[in-house]
Design a protein around this motif. Structure first.
Motif, PDB file in Angstrom:
ATOM      1  N   TRP A   1       0.810  -1.215   0.000  1.00  0.00           N
ATOM      2  CA  TRP A   1       0.000   0.000   0.000  1.00  0.00           C
ATOM      3  C   TRP A   1       0.841   1.261   0.000  1.00  0.00           C
ATOM      4  O   TRP A   1       0.345   2.324  -0.297  1.00  0.00           O
ATOM      5  CB  TRP A   1      -0.965   0.051   1.194  1.00  0.00           C
TER       6      TRP A   1
ATOM      7  N   GLN B   1      -4.187  -5.519  -0.011  1.00  0.00           N
ATOM      8  CA  GLN B   1      -3.498  -5.108  -1.227  1.00  0.00           C
ATOM      9  C   GLN B   1      -3.393  -6.361  -2.089  1.00  0.00           C
ATOM     10  O   GLN B   1      -2.706  -7.315  -1.725  1.00  0.00           O
ATOM     11  CB  GLN B   1      -2.106  -4.566  -0.878  1.00  0.00           C
TER      12      GLN B   1
ATOM     13  N   TRP C   1       0.391  -0.982  -7.442  1.00  0.00           N
ATOM     14  CA  TRP C   1      -0.694  -1.197  -6.476  1.00  0.00           C
ATOM     15  C   TRP C   1      -0.306  -0.800  -5.065  1.00  0.00           C
ATOM     16  O   TRP C   1      -1.161  -0.456  -4.259  1.00  0.00           O
ATOM     17  CB  TRP C   1      -1.187  -2.635  -6.560  1.00  0.00           C
ATOM     18  N   ASP C   2       0.970  -0.831  -4.759  1.00  0.00           N
ATOM     19  CA  ASP C   2       1.426  -0.337  -3.452  1.00  0.00           C
ATOM     20  C   ASP C   2       1.139   1.154  -3.311  1.00  0.00           C
ATOM     21  O   ASP C   2       0.558   1.590  -2.319  1.00  0.00           O
ATOM     22  CB  ASP C   2       2.936  -0.530  -3.301  1.00  0.00           C
TER      23      ASP C   2
ATOM     24  N   LEU D   1      -9.490  -0.486  -6.048  1.00  0.00           N
ATOM     25  CA  LEU D   1      -8.465  -0.122  -5.079  1.00  0.00           C
ATOM     26  C   LEU D   1      -9.083   0.539  -3.847  1.00  0.00           C
ATOM     27  O   LEU D   1      -8.773   0.173  -2.708  1.00  0.00           O
ATOM     28  CB  LEU D   1      -7.453   0.814  -5.735  1.00  0.00           C
TER      29      LEU D   1
END
Length: 266
Positions: A25, A143, A173-174, A245
């Motif tokens: 994340w 995540q 995506w982090d 997300l």
């Protein structure tokens, strides 16, 4: 002397860089879920958590587990952040897999930490460590790329281009998709933290295996859309995935609140 100094500088930079590459994340993502969790604590849980964390909020302590990776003393915590899978599982298959899971991973350690925090005789320092890690891991497993494929290290080995910069699927995506919104973590929470009591009840009653299954299903969709070497259409990618997300950030916070209320507020 000069060579030694240069080596020390390089080593210092490397140590600072490693946690960033391994984060889930990213800094803002963890704080978003942590702040959401804080908003759903009951009074008893809030007081008990304050007694452990002191002046540090859940949002701020949620990144401790990533920052501490630079300390060799805590290297053993590295594999606690994820559960990678070697294939796409149905939910019954995943339940069977997790039932037999003895690895040091996010699933086994999250259950371990819940058990530790139920103990009445846990020392203050161990309670602080357990709470920090529990907060972080609950957020981590929402995540999707932290429940992804073993072969590519959860998307870290899938190299892509994002705004002409070389990166990897895991990193997008982090942090990069979150950072693209150009919001502070408190602004982000104000944007997405709108749930009903029915939603919170449904999300919180789901077992941890369901959390992992949901995340892994999203990871599988991400894999289907992205291949090594892709040049990302950032605006289209944002349009396609931002709701997913945000929902994962929101679920992570709501479910974290549920776990904390059960442990400290019952």
């Amino acid at each position: 002397m000069k060579i030694t100094l240069v080596k020390k500088i390089i080593l210092g930079i490397a140590i600072m860089y490693l946690p960033v590459q391994a984060m889930a994340w990213g800094t803002n993502g963890h704080r978003i879920s942590g702040q959401i969790a804080d908003s759903y604590l009951n009074a008893k849980a809030r007081a008990a958590i304050k007694a452990i964390l002191g002046t540090e909020s859940i949002a701020m302590t949620s990144n401790w587990a990533d920052f501490i990776k630079s300390d060799p003393q805590y290297k053993y915590l590295s594999s606690w952040h994820y559960v990678d899978f070697d294939k796409e599982y149905s939910y019954p298959e995943m339940q069977a897999f997790l039932k037999q899971d003895t690895a040091t991973d996010a699933y086994t350690k999250l259950n371990f930490l819940i058990g530790e925090l139920k103990k009445k005789n846990l020392t203050k320092s161990n309670k602080l460590l357990a709470l920090r890690m529990l907060i972080h891991i609950v957020e981590d497993i929402h995540q999707p790329m932290h429940t992804a494929h073993t072969a590519d290290k959860g998307g870290n080995d899938i190299k892509v281009t994002w705004f002409n910069n070389q990166t990897n699927l895991h990193s997008i995506w982090d942090s990069q998709l979150i950072d693209f919104q150009q919001l502070s973590y408190t602004e982000y929470v104000g944007w997405i933290n709108h749930t009903t009591a029915a939603q919170r009840t449904e999300w919180q009653k789901a077992p941890i295996s369901q959390w992992l299954f949901e995340s892994s299903q999203i990871a599988n969709k991400i894999y289907a859309d992205n291949k090594d070497g892709d040049k990302m259409n950032v605006y289209n990618y944002n349009f396609k995935y931002i709701s997913t997300l945000n929902n994962q950030l929101l679920k992570g916070g709501v479910r974290l609140a549920g776990v904390l209320n059960q442990l400290f507020g019952a």
